[in-house]
Design an enzyme around this catalytic site. Structure first.
Site, PDB file in Angstrom:
ATOM      1  N   LYS A   1      -0.422  -4.255  -3.341  1.00  0.00           N
ATOM      2  CA  LYS A   1      -1.757  -3.754  -3.034  1.00  0.00           C
ATOM      3  C   LYS A   1      -1.814  -2.283  -3.413  1.00  0.00           C
ATOM      4  O   LYS A   1      -1.342  -1.420  -2.698  1.00  0.00           O
ATOM      5  CB  LYS A   1      -2.068  -3.930  -1.542  1.00  0.00           C
TER       6      LYS A   1
ATOM      7  N   SER B   1       0.819  -1.208   0.000  1.00  0.00           N
ATOM      8  CA  SER B   1       0.000   0.000   0.000  1.00  0.00           C
ATOM      9  C   SER B   1       0.858   1.265   0.000  1.00  0.00           C
ATOM     10  O   SER B   1       1.633   1.496  -0.921  1.00  0.00           O
ATOM     11  CB  SER B   1      -0.949  -0.050   1.196  1.00  0.00           C
TER      12      SER B   1
END
Length: 460
Positions: A401, A376
């Site tokens: 991600k 992320s």
């Protein structure tokens, strides 16, 4: 319709959704203007005015008093219920509303797309082709529709699940605002969540207070999300809110100091390598929270004062956090105009280019440590530094991600989470599902680091 946008499940900030035409009358949905939404790529807002009520004129003082109206205190607990007028939305209407949101915003990021306009239209026709007798049946239909998309992140939220998410403190002073309709059909903003011993509670804000203005800005008629954005601001700065205590009480102007309760995610130390000839500043960031940028600046400065010539930034096992915090960390090391990240989506509001706006705060060479739990916001930082030739990556392929989800509230108090966008690195690589391959498996000599960076070429 309120929409909370969050990136990788953990960040909330502001964005905006363009109003759409209402559904056909048969759906009987009360369409409201799409209000301010939350999105992790915008900054924090603050304002500094104080609201003062004008003094009454002489004519007002000698005129007959207005008729006395009976004032009834409201039950705060009852106001926690979803504010939906009974019968205002049909079961078919809720299904159509969910269908429309996906039709407008869903991004199918898979290698084998399962979403197409024709197939999705067929889903709608099948869903509302027959009578939907109960609200639970409508929710079941929405769940099946979303499940057919093949996206594990796109899902349905029951009214209770959405309510819990909506109670997240977005103000920075420890309150949660809810829109409460009164008997006349107007909407009031009430404090229906209050953190005990939080800044607002300590300053005198009470459960059930109505918020009238923020820093001199009259907020009557505005959404809870809009007003939360006005209250937000940097840590330890002040915001002045005018509140009415209860339904019958007096109004009061209250000055509240914003306060962060996050713990530092930054840990650092000075290390000597290459037989003590080179001083390296080791910095680990456990997560990207509201303190990450400020505490990283402090760490780098202290390590430089201790003699550090190079820096090793450890992002291993860092699953992300606030995307905006990761973006601000990356900007500390980038030149003005360097791209931090791109976002891509079907809706233009998710098609952005995020760039550094100023000269770098630090220019020393960097090694960034990554592994399969670097995800992320951490992947955004790592690729921004690597693609702009500011750092090398060492370790294992990252998690992969890089998706953006939005949470949309439906008119019966339920909601749906929808994947609406994805991140693309400055070198135009799709993070999601791929991860990032490091440049080295183990830490090379600093002479190799300098050589590698000197030969680095940008592809963006």
């Amino acid at each position: 319709m309120r929409t909370l946008c969050y990136h990788n499940w953990s960040s909330l900030t502001l964005t905006e959704r363009t109003p759409k035409p209402p559904l056909p009358p048969k759906s009987n949905i009360r369409h409201q203007p799409h209000k301010l939404l939350f999105h992790a790529l915008t900054g924090t807002l603050s304002f500094n005015l104080i609201f003062l009520s004008p003094s009454p004129s002489i004519a007002q003082l000698i005129s007959p008093p207005p008729p006395v109206e009976y004032c009834k205190e409201e039950d705060v607990l009852e106001q926690e219920k979803p504010q939906i007028v009974p019968g205002s939305v049909t079961n078919q209407g809720i299904v159509e509303e969910a269908w429309e949101i996906v039709n407008e915003s869903f991004l199918d990021y898979s290698d084998r797309p399962r979403f197409s306009p024709d197939n999705w239209l067929k889903k709608k026709e099948d869903a509302i082709g027959s009578s939907i007798q109960t609200r639970s049946k409508a929710h079941d239909i929405i769940q099946r529709m979303l499940g057919s998309l093949g996206d594990p992140y796109t899902r349905f939220l029951s009214p209770s699940e959405f309510s819990k998410m909506a109670r997240y403190d977005m103000t920075g002073i420890g309150i949660n605002l809810r829109e409460i309709p009164d008997d006349k059909g107007d909407v009031k903003l009430k404090v229906l969540g209050l953190i005990l011993d939080g800044p607002a509670n300590a300053a005198g804000v009470r459960q059930g207070d109505e918020v009238i203005s923020v820093n001199g800005v009259d907020v009557r008629g505005k959404s809870a999300v809009e007003v939360s954005s006005l209250i937000q601001g940097p840590n330890e700065t002040f915001v002045t809110i005018e509140v009415k205590h209860g339904n019958c009480g007096p109004t009061q102007s209250i000055k509240v100091q914003r306060r962060l309760v996050a713990r530092t995610p930054v840990f650092y130390r000075l290390e000597q390598i290459e037989n003590g000839t080179v001083s390296v500043g080791y910095i680990r960031i456990k997560e990207f929270n509201a303190l990450a940028t400020k505490d990283l600046i402090t760490a780098v400065k202290r390590l430089q004062e201790s003699g550090a010539s190079y820096f090793l930034l450890d992002l291993r096992d860092n699953l992300g956090g606030l995307v905006q915090a990761g973006i601000e960390v990356a900007k500390l090391f980038l030149n003005e105009g360097d791209t931090v990240i791109y976002t891509a989506g079907r809706d233009p509001q998710y098609q952005k280019s995020i760039v550094a706006e100023s000269a770098p705060a630090f220019t020393a060479p960097l090694i960034v440590l990554v592994n399969n739990k670097t995800a992320s916001a951490s992947e955004i930082v790592a690729t921004a530094l690597r693609d702009n030739c500011r750092a090398i990556l060492v370790g294992e392929r990252t998690y992969g991600k890089g998706l953006i989800q939005s949470v949309f509230e439906l008119h019966d108090g339920s909601g749906i989470v929808v994947t609406v966008g994805k991140y693309v690195t400055p070198n135009h690589m799709d993070i999601s599902g791929n991860g990032v391959e490091p440049d080295f498996k183990s830490v090379p000599a600093w002479s190799e680091v300098k050589r590698f960076l000197s030969q680095c070429q940008r592809n963006g």
